[in-house]
Write a protein that holds these residues in place. Structure first.
Motif, mmCIF file in Angstrom:
data_model
loop_
_atom_site.group_PDB
_atom_site.id
_atom_site.type_symbol
_atom_site.label_atom_id
_atom_site.label_comp_id
_atom_site.label_asym_id
_atom_site.label_seq_id
_atom_site.Cartn_x
_atom_site.Cartn_y
_atom_site.Cartn_z
ATOM 1 N N GLN A 98 -6.485 -2.467 -19.514
ATOM 2 C CA GLN A 98 -7.497 -1.500 -19.111
ATOM 3 C C GLN A 98 -7.402 -1.272 -17.614
ATOM 4 O OE1 GLN A 98 -11.149 -3.326 -20.465
ATOM 5 N NE2 GLN A 98 -11.248 -1.880 -22.175
ATOM 6 N N ILE A 99 -7.559 -0.013 -17.226
ATOM 7 C CA ILE A 99 -7.564 0.323 -15.809
ATOM 8 C C ILE A 99 -9.010 0.330 -15.357
ATOM 9 C CG2 ILE A 99 -7.019 2.089 -14.093
ATOM 10 C CD1 ILE A 99 -4.810 3.053 -15.994
ATOM 11 N N GLN A 100 -9.312 -0.433 -14.322
ATOM 12 C CA GLN A 100 -10.667 -0.463 -13.806
ATOM 13 C C GLN A 100 -10.983 0.838 -13.090
ATOM 14 O OE1 GLN A 100 -10.949 -3.852 -11.223
ATOM 15 N NE2 GLN A 100 -11.301 -5.255 -12.892
ATOM 16 N N GLU A 101 -12.198 1.342 -13.336
ATOM 17 C CA GLU A 101 -12.623 2.503 -12.575
ATOM 18 C C GLU A 101 -12.924 2.003 -11.173
ATOM 19 O OE1 GLU A 101 -15.929 5.913 -13.066
ATOM 20 O OE2 GLU A 101 -15.019 5.078 -14.868
ATOM 21 N N THR A 102 -12.400 2.678 -10.183
ATOM 22 C CA THR A 102 -12.460 2.149 -8.843
ATOM 23 C C THR A 102 -12.646 3.238 -7.810
ATOM 24 O OG1 THR A 102 -11.214 0.938 -7.178
ATOM 25 C CG2 THR A 102 -9.942 2.251 -8.690
ATOM 26 N N THR B 68 -1.753 3.966 -9.782
ATOM 27 C CA THR B 68 -1.652 2.956 -10.835
ATOM 28 C C THR B 68 -1.645 3.588 -12.225
ATOM 29 O OG1 THR B 68 -4.039 2.592 -10.723
ATOM 30 C CG2 THR B 68 -2.635 1.077 -9.480
ATOM 31 N N GLU B 69 -2.247 4.763 -12.376
ATOM 32 C CA GLU B 69 -2.200 5.433 -13.682
ATOM 33 C C GLU B 69 -0.757 5.737 -14.062
ATOM 34 O OE1 GLU B 69 -4.812 8.789 -14.102
ATOM 35 O OE2 GLU B 69 -6.456 7.729 -13.127
ATOM 36 N N ALA B 70 0.039 6.198 -13.099
ATOM 37 C CA ALA B 70 1.452 6.487 -13.370
ATOM 38 C C ALA B 70 2.204 5.205 -13.703
ATOM 39 C CB ALA B 70 2.092 7.189 -12.181
ATOM 40 N N LEU B 71 1.897 4.102 -13.000
ATOM 41 C CA LEU B 71 2.571 2.833 -13.282
ATOM 42 C C LEU B 71 2.236 2.321 -14.676
ATOM 43 C CD1 LEU B 71 2.129 1.019 -9.842
ATOM 44 C CD2 LEU B 71 4.199 2.104 -10.756
ATOM 45 N N ILE B 72 0.972 2.419 -15.061
ATOM 46 C CA ILE B 72 0.571 1.993 -16.403
ATOM 47 C C ILE B 72 1.214 2.910 -17.441
ATOM 48 C CG2 ILE B 72 -1.379 1.640 -17.978
ATOM 49 C CD1 ILE B 72 -1.091 -0.462 -15.687
ATOM 50 N N GLY B 73 1.291 4.201 -17.141
ATOM 51 C CA GLY B 73 1.957 5.141 -18.038
ATOM 52 C C GLY B 73 3.426 4.801 -18.215
ATOM 53 N N ALA B 74 4.078 4.395 -17.127
ATOM 54 C CA ALA B 74 5.492 4.013 -17.204
ATOM 55 C C ALA B 74 5.664 2.799 -18.110
ATOM 56 C CB ALA B 74 6.037 3.718 -15.808
ATOM 57 N N ARG B 75 4.746 1.877 -18.036
ATOM 58 C CA ARG B 75 4.823 0.708 -18.919
ATOM 59 C C ARG B 75 4.810 1.129 -20.379
ATOM 60 N NH1 ARG B 75 0.788 -3.937 -16.874
ATOM 61 N NH2 ARG B 75 1.160 -4.519 -19.035
ATOM 62 N N SER C 44 -0.296 -2.442 -4.826
ATOM 63 C CA SER C 44 -0.372 -1.963 -6.211
ATOM 64 C C SER C 44 -1.390 -2.753 -7.020
ATOM 65 C CB SER C 44 1.005 -2.065 -6.876
ATOM 66 O OG SER C 44 1.927 -1.236 -6.228
ATOM 67 N N VAL C 45 -1.344 -4.076 -6.911
ATOM 68 C CA VAL C 45 -2.272 -4.916 -7.661
ATOM 69 C C VAL C 45 -3.700 -4.682 -7.165
ATOM 70 C CG1 VAL C 45 -2.906 -7.295 -8.237
ATOM 71 C CG2 VAL C 45 -0.493 -6.633 -8.174
ATOM 72 N N ALA C 46 -3.873 -4.559 -5.860
ATOM 73 C CA ALA C 46 -5.215 -4.309 -5.317
ATOM 74 C C ALA C 46 -5.773 -2.994 -5.849
ATOM 75 C CB ALA C 46 -5.175 -4.291 -3.787
ATOM 76 N N GLN C 47 -4.940 -1.950 -5.870
ATOM 77 C CA GLN C 47 -5.398 -0.657 -6.389
ATOM 78 C C GLN C 47 -5.816 -0.794 -7.846
ATOM 79 O OE1 GLN C 47 -5.629 2.266 -4.543
ATOM 80 N NE2 GLN C 47 -6.749 3.017 -6.324
ATOM 81 N N HIS C 48 -4.989 -1.466 -8.635
ATOM 82 C CA HIS C 48 -5.283 -1.639 -10.062
ATOM 83 C C HIS C 48 -6.582 -2.426 -10.275
ATOM 84 C CE1 HIS C 48 -4.563 -1.915 -14.325
ATOM 85 N NE2 HIS C 48 -4.652 -3.219 -14.269
ATOM 86 N N ARG C 49 -6.838 -3.388 -9.415
ATOM 87 C CA ARG C 49 -8.032 -4.228 -9.560
ATOM 88 C C ARG C 49 -9.249 -3.660 -8.837
ATOM 89 N NH1 ARG C 49 -5.377 -10.330 -9.328
ATOM 90 N NH2 ARG C 49 -4.036 -9.986 -11.140
ATOM 91 N N GLY C 50 -9.093 -2.492 -8.202
ATOM 92 C CA GLY C 50 -10.222 -1.857 -7.533
ATOM 93 C C GLY C 50 -10.600 -2.511 -6.219
ATOM 94 N N ILE C 51 -9.638 -3.129 -5.559
ATOM 95 C CA ILE C 51 -9.894 -3.805 -4.279
ATOM 96 C C ILE C 51 -9.392 -2.926 -3.145
ATOM 97 C CG2 ILE C 51 -9.312 -5.811 -2.855
ATOM 98 C CD1 ILE C 51 -9.073 -7.405 -5.505
#
Length: 187
Positions: free
Chosen positions: A3-7, A15-22, A105-112
């Motif tokens: 799940q992508i955190q709303e941030t 990060t949406e593109a990275l998750i899409g690539a996965r 990248s991880v910070a963006q995904h985690r909303g930090i």
């Protein structure tokens, strides 16, 4: 399921593109095989220049928007002209860049939200190995240390977790800490 955190964090990473690539690579794993390359030309002495542009990915040749160059040389202390960083310093900077990009990248995904990230990387080499003075001394690094200074809207534990996840997913960390097959040919 990831799940992508709303941030409201904006660290400049999509990060949406990275998750899409996965998801896309899970459906077509053969598309995930990439081959990156660099072409190095000797200039003189220990001075050389690398050109980086094309690579193979997504099942076909890809071209970058521009050709990037990385020059390398050795310091005057080694009877060279000191016109660029040494190849070993370039490896350290590659590790720092890979880990720092991972933190973002991880910070963006985690909303930090990040305010600043600095990686300080040091590597120890006994040059007697490179100079062929002692066959028991390796030519490469005997120890590499990475220290992060991170200013973020997060707890110390969350920042440590960002760095740990970046290290876990870093291609350069993997390259430096695991054996890699390297083939050298003469054309």
């Amino acid at each position: 399921m990831t799940q992508i955190q709303e941030t409201i964090a904006n660290n400049g990473v999509n990060t949406e593109a990275l998750i899409g690539a996965r998801g896309a690579f899970a459906a077509t794993p053969e598309a995930a095989s990439f081959t990156f390359r660099s072409t190095c030309d000797w200039i003189e002495g220990t001075y050389s220049s690398n050109a980086i542009n094309g690579y193979f990915g997504l099942g076909e040749e890809q071209t970058r928007k521009q050709t990037y160059t990385i020059e390398s040389d050795h310091p005057e202390l080694f009877a060279a002209a000191d016109r660029a960083a040494t190849p070993t310093e370039i490896v350290l900077s590659a590790l720092a860049s890979c880990l720092t990009g991972g933190v973002a990248s991880v910070a963006q995904h985690r909303g930090i939200q990040l305010h600043s990230v600095r990686a300080i990387v040091e590597g120890d080499i006994d040059v007697r190995g490179i100079l062929g003075m002692d066959g028991d001394i390796r030519n490469g690094f005997s120890d590499v240390r990475v220290s992060f200074e991170v200013d973020a809207e997060a707890s110390a534990e969350d920042i440590s977790a960002l760095v740990a996840q970046s290290q876990k997913r870093s291609a350069l960390f993997d390259i430096l800490t695991n054996p890699t097959n390297v083939t050298v040919n003469v054309a």
